[in-house]
Motif scaffolding. Structure first.
Motif, PDB file in Angstrom:
ATOM      1  N   ASN A   1       0.754  -1.228   0.007  1.00 32.74           N
ATOM      2  CA  ASN A   1       0.037   0.204   0.047  1.00 32.74           C
ATOM      3  C   ASN A   1       0.850   1.391  -0.119  1.00 32.74           C
ATOM      4  N   VAL A   2       1.989   1.324   0.706  1.00 29.61           N
ATOM      5  CA  VAL A   2       2.955   2.439   0.433  1.00 29.61           C
ATOM      6  C   VAL A   2       3.374   2.534  -0.890  1.00 29.61           C
TER       7      VAL A   2
ATOM      8  N   LEU B   1       0.534   4.337  -2.720  1.00 27.83           N
ATOM      9  CA  LEU B   1       0.562   5.571  -2.555  1.00 27.83           C
ATOM     10  C   LEU B   1       1.606   6.542  -2.990  1.00 27.83           C
TER      11      LEU B   1
ATOM     12  N   ALA C   1       0.823   9.457  -5.752  1.00 29.85           N
ATOM     13  CA  ALA C   1       1.356  10.781  -5.088  1.00 29.85           C
ATOM     14  C   ALA C   1       2.153  11.419  -6.047  1.00 29.85           C
TER      15      ALA C   1
ATOM     16  N   ILE D   1      -4.725  10.066  -4.316  1.00 29.61           N
ATOM     17  CA  ILE D   1      -3.868  10.303  -3.080  1.00 29.61           C
ATOM     18  C   ILE D   1      -4.631   9.882  -1.796  1.00 29.61           C
ATOM     19  N   ILE D   2      -5.756  10.547  -1.670  1.00 25.75           N
ATOM     20  CA  ILE D   2      -6.593  10.177  -0.541  1.00 25.75           C
ATOM     21  C   ILE D   2      -6.913   8.702  -0.317  1.00 25.75           C
TER      22      ILE D   2
ATOM     23  N   GLY E   1      -4.946   6.254  -1.405  1.00 25.93           N
ATOM     24  CA  GLY E   1      -3.617   5.814  -0.848  1.00 25.93           C
ATOM     25  C   GLY E   1      -3.209   6.027   0.524  1.00 25.93           C
ATOM     26  N   CYS E   2      -3.206   7.251   0.895  1.00 22.29           N
ATOM     27  CA  CYS E   2      -3.418   7.429   2.316  1.00 22.29           C
ATOM     28  C   CYS E   2      -4.210   6.604   3.223  1.00 22.29           C
ATOM     29  N   VAL E   3      -5.259   6.393   2.900  1.00 24.02           N
ATOM     30  CA  VAL E   3      -6.280   5.630   3.606  1.00 24.02           C
ATOM     31  C   VAL E   3      -5.557   4.214   3.822  1.00 24.02           C
ATOM     32  N   GLN E   4      -5.335   3.831   2.592  1.00 21.93           N
ATOM     33  CA  GLN E   4      -4.544   2.289   2.551  1.00 21.93           C
ATOM     34  C   GLN E   4      -3.534   2.304   3.535  1.00 21.93           C
ATOM     35  N   VAL E   5      -2.622   3.161   3.441  1.00 27.46           N
ATOM     36  CA  VAL E   5      -1.395   2.846   4.339  1.00 27.46           C
ATOM     37  C   VAL E   5      -1.735   3.347   5.673  1.00 27.46           C
ATOM     38  N   ILE E   6      -2.503   4.031   6.071  1.00 32.48           N
ATOM     39  CA  ILE E   6      -3.034   4.422   7.536  1.00 32.48           C
ATOM     40  C   ILE E   6      -3.722   3.102   8.092  1.00 32.48           C
TER      41      ILE E   6
END
Length: 471
Positions: A156-157, A160, A164, A297-298, A300-305
């Motif tokens: 997931n990183v 992202l 990004a 981007i949103i 991707g951030c959700v995936q990483v968190i």
């Protein structure tokens, strides 16, 4: 409580480090998988490396050929794993990984791009078939699920980073970044140790003891019981070389294979690769009012968190609970997206007041997928198979996963174009509904905190109780 946590982390950090170094390659393959989302629009623009604008069918092949290449991974890893070990296969995944970035960087035509995507898929397939097994064999039972979840976190990183960087750089800028990051995987794979199990399997007991001491942070005497347990397991399981017939030698073997193949295919049939590969395009098609690049981007951030949360909950809540709750949630929210798209694109209703719904549903989708449907199948692959058949069975599960993914990524856009994007999302919802029914049923056992032997006893319906003696 805090002191206990610190002491536990101090002892187990080496296992987290080895799992992280092995999983870093999934960051690189995550970038290659997410690469299509920002790149496909660029291939239609003036900065494209291709002489002509690709057609819808050609774009579908660009997206799906990575998944087709993933089929090669198990075909490579299964025959070699018992001869060269997990570490060398993980190192070998660097070859197609770097080749893919090189070909994508110099591509001036579609065939070169196709080969690059297949090479990336081969590397991804090798990692998916090997890294979860590697992590399962170096981890202690109590943290096996947490360490296995790191694999999905790094993927997931990678997504992202692609989401990004891609919208704000050129085709070559994104591709060069992916290639440079992939170069770091070469020294990282040299630093990881071989698994203690494989060393014992090869009769290299002193090396296995040294690796166990380093991974556990203990001395030779303290790891001796675990080493003896591995020796007994190898002596018991490998009296005869494993064959494919071993997969249906017992009821437990058949049940484990069926569970892991079904869940691995569900992972793909839930639509994750479709959403990740074509994220920008889908955000436009379902009618969301946010810009496609910002939306990705949103996501991707959700995936990483969420991936950071997964290791904290997977060993506490259990595999079964995570699977049925998340598959039920995916069914509901994919269905809602389908309804929204039907009203917006087919009936042309004014949905401006609720234009946030598609993005919100996709955000919830990513949270649920990352918590359960995504990591649990690979955790179970590492847990449910006996040592003798683990590599072969996990290779089959990986192969079926990639086969399902190829079919769906290849034809999803055709279904959406012919029958509406809402129909495609409803098909995904139905697939997740089947996953919910399976997960809530007795067919899926709970493996949280259990040893490999306990899991096998459970799959074979063996009781630990002593049967009564007839008088």
């Amino acid at each position: 409580m805090l002191e206990v946590y610190k002491a536990d982390l101090k002892q187990k950090w080496r296992q987290y480090l080895a799992a992280s170094l092995a999983s870093y390659g999934s960051l690189c393959t995550g970038m290659s998988m997410g690469w299509t989302s920002p790149v496909l629009p660029q291939l239609r623009g003036p900065g494209s490396p291709l002489p002509d604008v690709p057609t819808l069918q050609e774009e579908s092949w660009i997206g799906s050929l990575l998944v087709l290449g993933g089929l090669l991974g198990p075909l490579i890893t299964v025959p070699l794993s018992k001869y060269i070990g997990r570490r060398w296969i993980i190192m070998g995944s660097n070859v197609p990984l770097l080749l893919g970035w090189l070909l994508a960087g110099v591509a001036t035509n579609l065939p070169t791009l196709y080969v690059a995507r297949i090479a990336w898929g081969c590397a991804t397939g090798m990692q998916f078939a090997t890294v979860p097994i590697y992590i399962g064999e170096i981890a202690e039972d109590k943290i096996r699920g947490s360490l296995s979840a790191l694999f999905l976190l790094f993927i997931n990183v990678g997504f992202l980073l692609a989401y990004a960087i891609g919208p704000f750089t050129s085709y070559w800028g994104l591709t060069a970044t992916g290639g440079i990051l992939s170069l770091f995987y070469v020294p990282f794979t040299w630093l990881i140790p071989e698994t203690p199990f494989f060393l014992v399997y090869k009769g290299r007991f002193d090396e296995a003891s040294d690796v166990l001491q380093k991974l556990r942070g203990l001395n030779k005497e303290q790891v001796q019981p675990e080493l003896e347990g591995l020796q007994a397991m190898v002596a018991r399981e490998f009296k005869v070389e494993p064959t494919i017939k071993d997969l249906w030698a017992t009821r437990g073997h058949v049940k484990a294979l069926g569970i892991c193949v079904f869940l691995a295919m569900l992972l793909q049939l839930s639509g994750i690769d479709v959403l990740l590969f074509y994220m920008e395009e889908l955000l436009v098609k379902v009618g969301t009012r946010i810009s496609a690049s910002d939306g990705t981007i949103i996501m991707g951030c959700v995936q990483v968190i969420t991936s950071c949360i997964t290791p904290l909950v997977v060993d506490r809540l259990g595999r079964k609970l995570l699977m049925w709750t998340t598959s039920l949630g995916l069914t509901i929210f994919l269905g809602i997206i389908g309804i929204y798209a039907l009203l917006d694109t087919h009936y042309k209703y004014d949905v401006g007041r609720v234009a946030f719904i598609p993005l919100l549903c996709l955000v919830v989708y990513m949270v649920l997928f990352t918590l359960g449907v995504g990591p649990v199948p690979w955790i179970l692959v590492a847990e449910m198979f006996p040592v003798k058949t683990k590599c072969l069975a996990s290779g089959i599960a990986s192969f079926m996963c990639w086969l399902a993914g190829f079919v769906w990524t290849r034809f999803f856009r055709d279904v959406a174009a012919s029958y509406g994007i809402y129909t495609a999302f409803w098909i995904l919802a139905v697939c997740c509904g089947f996953g919910f029914i399976f997960s809530v049923s007795p067919l899926l056992p709970e493996t949280k905190g259990k040893t490999f032997d306990e899991i096998q006893d459970m799959l074979n319906n063996k009781s630990k109780e002593v049967p009564p003696v007839d008088v």
